[in-house]
Motif scaffolding. Sequence first.
Motif, PDB file in Angstrom:
ATOM      1  N   GLU A  68       1.253  -1.015  -0.050  1.00 22.51           N
ATOM      2  CA  GLU A  68       0.244   0.105   0.322  1.00 22.51           C
ATOM      3  C   GLU A  68       0.786   1.270  -0.003  1.00 22.51           C
ATOM      4  N   ILE A  69       0.640   2.164  -0.579  1.00 22.16           N
ATOM      5  CA  ILE A  69       1.424   3.215  -1.198  1.00 22.16           C
ATOM      6  C   ILE A  69       0.854   4.632  -1.579  1.00 22.16           C
ATOM      7  N   THR A  70       0.905   5.498  -0.427  1.00 21.05           N
ATOM      8  CA  THR A  70       0.180   6.909  -0.814  1.00 21.05           C
ATOM      9  C   THR A  70       1.372   7.979  -1.275  1.00 21.05           C
ATOM     10  N   ILE A  71       0.833   8.724  -2.487  1.00 16.78           N
ATOM     11  CA  ILE A  71       2.056   9.755  -2.954  1.00 16.78           C
ATOM     12  C   ILE A  71       1.130  11.268  -3.428  1.00 16.78           C
ATOM     13  N   GLU A 127      -7.749  21.568  -4.994  1.00 14.60           N
ATOM     14  CA  GLU A 127      -7.804  23.246  -5.215  1.00 14.60           C
ATOM     15  C   GLU A 127      -6.252  23.395  -4.131  1.00 14.60           C
ATOM     16  N   ALA A 128      -5.212  24.331  -4.910  1.00 17.61           N
ATOM     17  CA  ALA A 128      -4.627  24.719  -4.219  1.00 17.61           C
ATOM     18  C   ALA A 128      -3.852  26.045  -4.928  1.00 17.61           C
ATOM     19  N   GLY A 129      -4.773  27.089  -4.526  1.00 19.98           N
ATOM     20  CA  GLY A 129      -4.589  28.531  -5.302  1.00 19.98           C
ATOM     21  C   GLY A 129      -3.882  28.556  -6.199  1.00 19.98           C
ATOM     22  N   GLY A 130      -4.807  27.966  -7.444  1.00 19.61           N
ATOM     23  CA  GLY A 130      -4.553  27.561  -8.824  1.00 19.61           C
ATOM     24  C   GLY A 130      -3.694  26.676  -9.006  1.00 19.61           C
ATOM     25  N   LYS A 131      -3.472  25.898  -8.352  1.00 16.31           N
ATOM     26  CA  LYS A 131      -2.505  24.524  -8.492  1.00 16.31           C
ATOM     27  C   LYS A 131      -2.949  23.335  -8.227  1.00 16.31           C
ATOM     28  N   THR A 132      -2.666  22.240  -8.575  1.00 16.13           N
ATOM     29  CA  THR A 132      -3.722  20.735  -8.581  1.00 16.13           C
ATOM     30  C   THR A 132      -2.942  19.996  -7.096  1.00 16.13           C
ATOM     31  N   LYS A 133      -3.572  19.789  -6.036  1.00 13.73           N
ATOM     32  CA  LYS A 133      -2.955  18.914  -5.047  1.00 13.73           C
ATOM     33  C   LYS A 133      -3.745  17.713  -5.541  1.00 13.73           C
ATOM     34  N   LEU A 134      -2.609  16.640  -6.456  1.00 14.49           N
ATOM     35  CA  LEU A 134      -3.185  15.302  -6.308  1.00 14.49           C
ATOM     36  C   LEU A 134      -2.642  14.351  -4.834  1.00 14.49           C
ATOM     37  N   THR A 135      -3.684  13.033  -4.663  1.00 11.30           N
ATOM     38  CA  THR A 135      -3.489  12.750  -3.584  1.00 11.30           C
ATOM     39  C   THR A 135      -3.553  11.350  -4.758  1.00 11.30           C
ATOM     40  N   LEU A 136      -2.588  10.083  -4.926  1.00 11.41           N
ATOM     41  CA  LEU A 136      -3.261   8.737  -5.177  1.00 11.41           C
ATOM     42  C   LEU A 136      -2.236   8.234  -3.743  1.00 11.41           C
ATOM     43  N   HIS A 137      -4.015   6.851  -3.852  1.00 17.86           N
ATOM     44  CA  HIS A 137      -3.958   5.689  -2.403  1.00 17.86           C
ATOM     45  C   HIS A 137      -3.545   4.365  -3.556  1.00 17.86           C
ATOM     46  N   THR A 138      -3.317   3.656  -3.312  1.00 21.39           N
ATOM     47  CA  THR A 138      -3.299   2.187  -3.722  1.00 21.39           C
ATOM     48  C   THR A 138      -2.683   1.325  -2.623  1.00 21.39           C
TER      49      THR A 138
END
Length: 160
Positions: free
Chosen positions: A14-17, A114-125
């Motif tokens: 299991e990982i999260t990035i 949403e992160a101030g015009g940017k994108t915070k991506l969180t991947l959990h697999t």
Amino acid sequence: MTAAAPTRPLAEREITITRVFDAPRALVFKAWTDAKQLAQWWGPKGFTNPVCEIDARVGGALRIHMRGPDGSIYPMKGEIREIIAAERLVFSNIAVDTDGNHIIEGLTTVTFAEAGGKTKLTLHTRGSALTEKAVGYLQGMEMGWTQSIERLEALLTRGI
């Protein structure tokens, strides 16, 4: 007659990035749900995707054949379990052998914040190896996903 006992995984991982992209959520989300874009970044460095299909709706199919630098093909399939545009994508990811037998079964959740015009991506697999060969694949899972995310970042930086 009794039903066969379910196969117990030989290994699990299991990982999260988490990564912040200098791109709007809609653009990052589309890179995950548009087959043409997905094919450009999915998989570790040096891999291509001669087959890349996604039906981006709940119950829709995902099918990717990754080709390694040595020409080996690594097929996978999955199903979209949940999709909320520009917010969340959940899909099963199942690595199969050449006969279509499951060798890894997993579930991946990707969130787009949403992160101030940017994108915070969180991947959990998470993945479960069902064969000895697949145990080794799980060991490389974090490196493979990290390189995929780096390739996604490069694609977004070039401007899709």
